[in-house]
Design an enzyme around this catalytic site. Structure first.
Site, PDB file in Angstrom:
ATOM      1  N   ARG A 230       0.811  -1.211   0.000  1.00 17.27           N
ATOM      2  CA  ARG A 230       0.000   0.000   0.000  1.00 17.27           C
ATOM      3  C   ARG A 230       0.848   1.266   0.000  1.00 17.27           C
ATOM      4  NH1 ARG A 230      -5.265  -0.226   1.095  1.00 17.27           N
ATOM      5  NH2 ARG A 230      -5.158   1.874   1.950  1.00 17.27           N
TER       6      ARG A 230
ATOM      7  N   CYS B  62      -7.648  -3.144   2.793  1.00 16.12           N
ATOM      8  CA  CYS B  62      -6.563  -3.476   3.719  1.00 16.12           C
ATOM      9  C   CYS B  62      -7.130  -4.337   4.831  1.00 16.12           C
ATOM     10  CB  CYS B  62      -5.944  -2.206   4.299  1.00 16.12           C
ATOM     11  SG  CYS B  62      -4.608  -2.530   5.468  1.00 16.12           S
TER      12      CYS B  62
ATOM     13  N   ASP C 112       1.678  -0.931  15.538  1.00 15.75           N
ATOM     14  CA  ASP C 112       2.441  -2.023  14.930  1.00 15.75           C
ATOM     15  C   ASP C 112       3.097  -2.948  15.957  1.00 15.75           C
ATOM     16  OD1 ASP C 112       1.842  -1.514  12.313  1.00 15.75           O
ATOM     17  OD2 ASP C 112       3.605  -0.290  11.921  1.00 15.75           O
TER      18      ASP C 112
ATOM     19  N   VAL D 236      -6.201   2.807  16.487  1.00 19.62           N
ATOM     20  CA  VAL D 236      -5.732   3.292  15.188  1.00 19.62           C
ATOM     21  C   VAL D 236      -6.449   2.590  14.037  1.00 19.62           C
ATOM     22  CG1 VAL D 236      -3.712   3.616  13.701  1.00 19.62           C
ATOM     23  CG2 VAL D 236      -3.490   3.863  16.198  1.00 19.62           C
TER      24      VAL D 236
END
Length: 366
Positions: free
Chosen positions: A40, A64, A253, A275
């Site tokens: 992406r 996604c 992450d 998020v």
């Protein structure tokens, strides 16, 4: 590299993983769907192509797995800088004689949005202000690289970035910053196994929130300018509460890795994801391995178990796959992680590095 090469960029990579890039030979301003869909971040060619050549045709990235990542912020920002943009047949088609400076107030904090607009503004006429900009170290690193090439980017790392446009950029030699998420993953690998590790060529100042949570989990951590070490002294980690948010808060992450750690930690904890709305697909896979973790909305509630059990599991995204590898390190029996092409997007030779640390892990044919 494949995407840039298709545009006509000449790239040479040597044995030390230095990449020499010559963009003077660009002849295409087109990023096709078959390449963009695999990564992406390919959307990041949009701003630079438009600013330098006055045109770009870039595929929309598509869906996604971890949640919505709209590119409207990129488009609206470029339009405010004078671009004429249409979206046709799944492609962003942009034209501009020359972009001009503008005040851009971003609706939400986005790393790639900040980066795309910052690169475009570097060659725009006049001054651009980006408000509510992302503050991640990667944004700062890009700004430093641009400045080394002759750009005038100021205050990167704050929520308001100012860019004075220049007529052209020049070549430079630049060293990319260490990957803080890769470093954080190996720290969790040591913590989850009760082991120890020292990471060289890393920047611990980029890991403050992660290091804080690992210390809360019971880890002994020491740091230097370019290294960080962790020692669990053979002890089981303690469960820690996590809430993700943009930098400098706890990174989304690293959420999946700590979800695996909490699965075998002493005590109960919650992990709240703010998020991405769909970034808990690893939970079902961890449950297959015996983890006591349950989802309620955007929060995972877990109680650590004494032992996970091996099971065949499937990686659904990059960080989810890392969490399953970590869980496999502490599970009884042989854990098989399928669809590992996800993990290869963010970790170079993860099995070899873990082998060097004592893990019994290997890559097998599908």
């Amino acid at each position: 590299m494949e995407l840039l090469g298709r545009m006509g960029v000449q790239l040479v990579i040597d044995e030390k993983l230095n990449i020499e890039v010559d963009s003077s030979t660009i002849k295409e301003f087109f990023a096709p769907y078959e390449l963009v869909k695999t990564m992406r971040a390919s959307i990041l060619v949009l701003g630079p192509l438009l600013a330098r050549f006055g045109q770009a045709e870039v595929s929309l990235p598509g869906g996604c797995a971890i949640g919505s990542r709209p590119v409207n912020i990129h488009i609206h920002g470029l339009e405010a800088m004078g671009a004429d943009i249409s979206v046709e047949n799944g492609y962003i088609k942009a034209r501009a004689k020359r972009l001009h400076g503008a005040k851009l107030v971003m609706d939400m904090v986005t790393v790639t949005g900040t980066e795309n607009l910052m690169m475009a503004a570097a060659l725009a006429e006049g001054t651009t202000i980006i408000e509510n900009a992302a503050r991640e170290p990667e944004v700062v690193d890009l700004a430093n690289c641009l400045n080394a090439m002759g750009a005038k980017v100021h205050a990167a790392g704050t929520d308001t970035i100012m860019i004075e446009g220049v007529d052209r950029l020049h070549g430079t030699r630049y060293y990319v910053l260490p990957d803080r998420i890769e470093a954080g993953t190996y720290l969790v690998a040591a913590a989850i196994t009760g082991g120890r590790v020292k990471l060289k060529d890393s920047n611990p100042t980029h890991l403050d929130s992660v290091i804080g949570k690992l210390r809360e989990a019971g880890a002994q951590i020491d740091t230097g300018d370019t290294w960080v070490s962790l020692d669990m002294e053979g002890q089981r980690p303690r469960a820690v509460d996590i809430r993700t948010a943009p930098f400098p808060a706890f990174p989304t992450d690293m959420q999946a890795q700590f979800c695996a750690l909490n699965a075998i930690a002493a005590g109960s904890a919650t992990i709240t994801e703010t998020v991405f709305e769909n970034r808990f697909m690893h939970v079902q896979e961890l449950q297959r391995m015996g983890a006591e973790v349950n989802l309620q909305g955007n929060t995972a509630f877990s109680t650590g178990v004494d032992q996970l059990k091996a099971a065949p599991v499937m990686a659904t995204d990059l960080r989810a796959s890392a969490s399953l590898v970590l869980a496999g390190l502490v599970a009884t029996g042989d854990t098989i992680v399928d669809r590992i092409y996800h993990i290869d997007r963010g970790y170079e030779c993860i099995e070899e590095k873990l082998q060097q640390l004592g893990a019994r892990i290997r890559r097998v044919p599908a």
